[in-house]
Design a protein around this motif. Structure first.
Motif, PDB file in Angstrom:
ATOM      1  N   SER A 136     -31.241  10.606 -88.001  1.00 20.51           N
ATOM      2  CA  SER A 136     -30.816  10.556 -89.404  1.00 20.51           C
ATOM      3  C   SER A 136     -29.382  10.068 -89.542  1.00 20.51           C
ATOM      4  N   GLY A 137     -29.053   9.705 -90.765  1.00 20.97           N
ATOM      5  CA  GLY A 137     -27.692   9.287 -91.060  1.00 20.97           C
ATOM      6  C   GLY A 137     -26.702  10.429 -90.953  1.00 20.97           C
ATOM      7  N   THR A 138     -27.123  11.609 -91.370  1.00 20.25           N
ATOM      8  CA  THR A 138     -26.234  12.761 -91.277  1.00 20.25           C
ATOM      9  C   THR A 138     -25.823  12.984 -89.824  1.00 20.25           C
TER      10      THR A 138
ATOM     11  N   ASN B  11     -23.108  10.503 -88.915  1.00 20.66           N
ATOM     12  CA  ASN B  11     -21.783  10.888 -89.415  1.00 20.66           C
ATOM     13  C   ASN B  11     -21.192  12.017 -88.579  1.00 20.66           C
TER      14      ASN B  11
ATOM     15  N   HIS C 182     -20.168  11.446 -98.947  1.00 20.97           N
ATOM     16  CA  HIS C 182     -21.336  12.207 -98.499  1.00 20.97           C
ATOM     17  C   HIS C 182     -20.941  13.278 -97.486  1.00 20.97           C
TER      18      HIS C 182
ATOM     19  N   GLU D  11     -23.334  17.225 -96.866  1.00 24.54           N
ATOM     20  CA  GLU D  11     -23.819  17.500 -95.505  1.00 24.54           C
ATOM     21  C   GLU D  11     -23.657  18.978 -95.149  1.00 24.54           C
TER      22      GLU D  11
ATOM     23  N   GLU E  55     -17.413   4.771 -97.226  1.00 30.78           N
ATOM     24  CA  GLU E  55     -18.855   4.684 -97.497  1.00 30.78           C
ATOM     25  C   GLU E  55     -19.182   3.320 -98.100  1.00 30.78           C
TER      26      GLU E  55
ATOM     27  N   ASN F 260     -22.077   5.838-102.538  1.00 27.95           N
ATOM     28  CA  ASN F 260     -23.209   6.416-103.283  1.00 27.95           C
ATOM     29  C   ASN F 260     -22.757   6.970-104.634  1.00 27.95           C
TER      30      ASN F 260
ATOM     31  N   ASP G  16     -19.606   4.943 -93.034  1.00 24.94           N
ATOM     32  CA  ASP G  16     -20.925   5.461 -93.382  1.00 24.94           C
ATOM     33  C   ASP G  16     -21.648   4.310 -94.080  1.00 24.94           C
TER      34      ASP G  16
ATOM     35  N   ALA H 247     -24.842   3.957 -94.791  1.00 23.16           N
ATOM     36  CA  ALA H 247     -26.206   4.335 -95.187  1.00 23.16           C
ATOM     37  C   ALA H 247     -26.878   3.159 -95.898  1.00 23.16           C
ATOM     38  N   ARG H 248     -26.151   2.529 -96.823  1.00 17.46           N
ATOM     39  CA  ARG H 248     -26.692   1.387 -97.580  1.00 17.46           C
ATOM     40  C   ARG H 248     -25.886   0.109 -97.316  1.00 17.46           C
TER      41      ARG H 248
ATOM     42  N   TRP I  84     -22.620   2.912 -88.999  1.00 22.12           N
ATOM     43  CA  TRP I  84     -24.072   3.119 -88.829  1.00 22.12           C
ATOM     44  C   TRP I  84     -24.817   2.623 -90.050  1.00 22.12           C
TER      45      TRP I  84
ATOM     46  N   ASP J 275     -28.565   3.273 -92.151  1.00 22.51           N
ATOM     47  CA  ASP J 275     -29.725   4.142 -92.335  1.00 22.51           C
ATOM     48  C   ASP J 275     -30.965   3.291 -92.565  1.00 22.51           C
TER      49      ASP J 275
ATOM     50  N   THR K 106     -33.815   4.780 -93.594  1.00 21.80           N
ATOM     51  CA  THR K 106     -34.700   5.538 -94.486  1.00 21.80           C
ATOM     52  C   THR K 106     -34.313   5.397 -95.946  1.00 21.80           C
ATOM     53  N   LYS K 107     -33.339   4.563 -96.254  1.00 25.55           N
ATOM     54  CA  LYS K 107     -33.001   4.318 -97.660  1.00 25.55           C
ATOM     55  C   LYS K 107     -33.790   3.079 -98.083  1.00 25.55           C
TER      56      LYS K 107
HETATM   57  C1  LIG Z   1     -28.422   9.420 -97.381  1.00 29.06           C
HETATM   58  C2  LIG Z   1     -26.993   9.320 -97.029  1.00 29.06           C
HETATM   59  C3  LIG Z   1     -26.496   9.893 -95.857  1.00 29.06           C
HETATM   60  C4  LIG Z   1     -27.339  10.747 -94.946  1.00 29.06           C
HETATM   61  O1  LIG Z   1     -28.407  10.076 -94.403  1.00 29.06           O
HETATM   62  P1  LIG Z   1     -29.732  10.879 -93.948  1.00 29.06           P
HETATM   63  O2  LIG Z   1     -30.496   9.855 -93.209  1.00 29.06           O
HETATM   64  O3  LIG Z   1     -30.371  11.356 -95.215  1.00 29.06           O
HETATM   65  O4  LIG Z   1     -29.283  12.023 -93.101  1.00 29.06           O
HETATM   66  C5  LIG Z   1     -25.166   9.717 -95.554  1.00 29.06           C
HETATM   67  N1  LIG Z   1     -24.363   9.000 -96.363  1.00 29.06           N
HETATM   68  C6  LIG Z   1     -24.798   8.433 -97.503  1.00 29.06           C
HETATM   69  C7  LIG Z   1     -23.858   7.643 -98.327  1.00 29.06           C
HETATM   70  C8  LIG Z   1     -26.125   8.588 -97.875  1.00 29.06           C
HETATM   71  O5  LIG Z   1     -26.543   8.047 -99.018  1.00 29.06           O
END
Ligand SMILES: *Cc1c(COP(=O)(O)O)cnc(C)c1O
Length: 355
Positions: free
Chosen positions: A73-75, A78, A99, A104, A151, A155, A184, A186-187, A210, A212, A214-215
């Motif tokens: 996971s992204g968490t 981080n 985030h 977290e 980030e 987000n 971070d 994620a996106r 990193w 993600d 799963t987004k």
């Molecule tokens: C979703 C998200 C995370 C965490 O990612 P997971 O895969 O849900 O653990 C971290 N940072 C941001 C900005 C996110 O949107």
């Protein structure tokens, strides 16, 4: 009393017809599942999973780093990055809506023993001057400031894209002050598609970064953390300690490779859907929309005299799901499982809900 266990779907509610709750709500497509079933696998902990190696190599190249590490996971990306970059008692500097700070479960303190100093700034971003102003005199009384966290996209900043010049200036200011920079991402690919700036260029000034899966990329699990070979070597130790070292994880890495091949360019469709949703919402009296830069649409419901939670409940009864990010702040995410019909449905439902 807070209940930690997620609630299950309420069977008395109608089925969801358009799900804007999060871009995490995507389901693996039939083609993605087929790629997973066809994956070559091995024991990751033993260094034997060829599909995870392929994903890591591809991500290191994409983000312009020496090495990469597949994580669930992204968490976890981080938190492992913080554990590697910092020591107990250190301070991490991040936007106050980050985030790591807000979402977290207090993990930077609980796991790494660090505190997070929240920086101000518009749309989830801060500039080099704000960072410099937050630097502490280096003396025994002050927490050592060792890490800056960014980030991309931000987000809670409305899915905003950090401009490349601003990123570079913040990274330079951090390095001048002997701090590492962690992104971070994620996106991150949403930022890449929206701006046209390559991922490696965005990550160039970052010591770790990193992405993600799963987004918006639509995989069921997985994120990849990248950095120098020495950084990833230390990250592997924490992956092992945390129980994140996998066995035949190639089944999941195959979904991520599939997403890199098929779900990156199409993020532009999500951005177009987000723009269309924002245009529609802007026409509704009482709704104030933040202009989206990527796939996240934030809007304020206060002038309509209804809380974001109440609005969400009303439109859920019509099969439209959104999330709430504050008393009057709502968020709608576009992703590969919502289309133009879903956007039209959401606009109509929200119009009725505040009418
Ligand atoms: C979703 C998200 C995370 C965490 O990612 P997971 O895969 O849900 O653990 C971290 N940072 C941001 C900005 C996110 O949107």
């Amino acid at each position: 009393m807070i209940r930690n266990t997620p609630s299950r779907p309420d069977p008395s509610l109608p089925p969801i017809r358009a799900n804007f709750y999060s871009d995490t709500q995507t389901r693996p497509t039939a083609a993605m599942k087929a790629a997973m079933m066809a994956a070559e696998t091995g024991d990751e902990q033993h260094g034997d999973d060829p599909t995870i190696h392929a994903l890591n190599d591809r991500m290191a190249a994409l983000l312009g780093k020496e090495a990469a590490l597949f994580l669930p996971s992204g968490t976890m990306c981080n938190e492992i990055a913080i554990l590697v970059h910092c020591r107990r008692g250190d301070e991490v500097l991040a936007h106050h809506t980050a985030h790591i700070q807000a979402a977290e479960g207090g993990a930077p303190g609980a796991l790494a023993g660090v505190s997070v100093l929240g920086l101000p700034g518009e749309r989830g971003q801060f500039d080099a001057a704000t960072l410099r102003a937050a630097l502490r005199e280096r003396r025994r009384h002050a927490p050592p400031q060792t890490l800056v966290e960014i980030e991309q996209t931000a987000n809670l900043g409305g899915g905003s894209v950090w401009p490349i010049e601003k990123l570079r200036a913040v990274c330079d200011a951090a390095h001048e002050a002997d701090m590492a920079v962690h992104m971070d991402g994620a996106r991150l690919m949403n930022a890449v598609v929206a701006s046209g700036v390559p991922a490696a260029e965005m990550a160039a000034g970052c010591d770790s970064v990193w992405l993600d899966f799963t987004k918006g990329l639509g995989a069921p699990l997985g994120a990849v953390l990248c950095g120098s070979a020495a950084f990833i070597d230390q990250a592997w130790l924490w992956k092992q300690r945390m129980g994140g070292a996998l066995r035949q994880g190639g089944i999941c890495a195959a979904a991520c490779l599939y997403a890199l091949d098929h779900h990156v360019d199409r993020l532009a469709e999500d951005h177009a859907n987000a723009a269309a949703l924002a245009r529609g919402l802007a026409q509704i009296p009482g709704i104030a929309v933040e202009t989206p830069e990527t796939n996240l649409v934030f809007f304020d419901t206060s002038a309509a005299g209804v809380s974001a939670a109440e609005l969400a409940t009303r439109i859920r009864a019509e099969g439209v799901q959104i999330s709430t990010m504050g008393r009057y702040r709502a968020r709608a995410c576009t992703h590969l499982d919502v289309d133009a019909d879903g956007v039209a449905l959401a606009i109509a439902a929200i119009r009725r809900a505040v009418g």
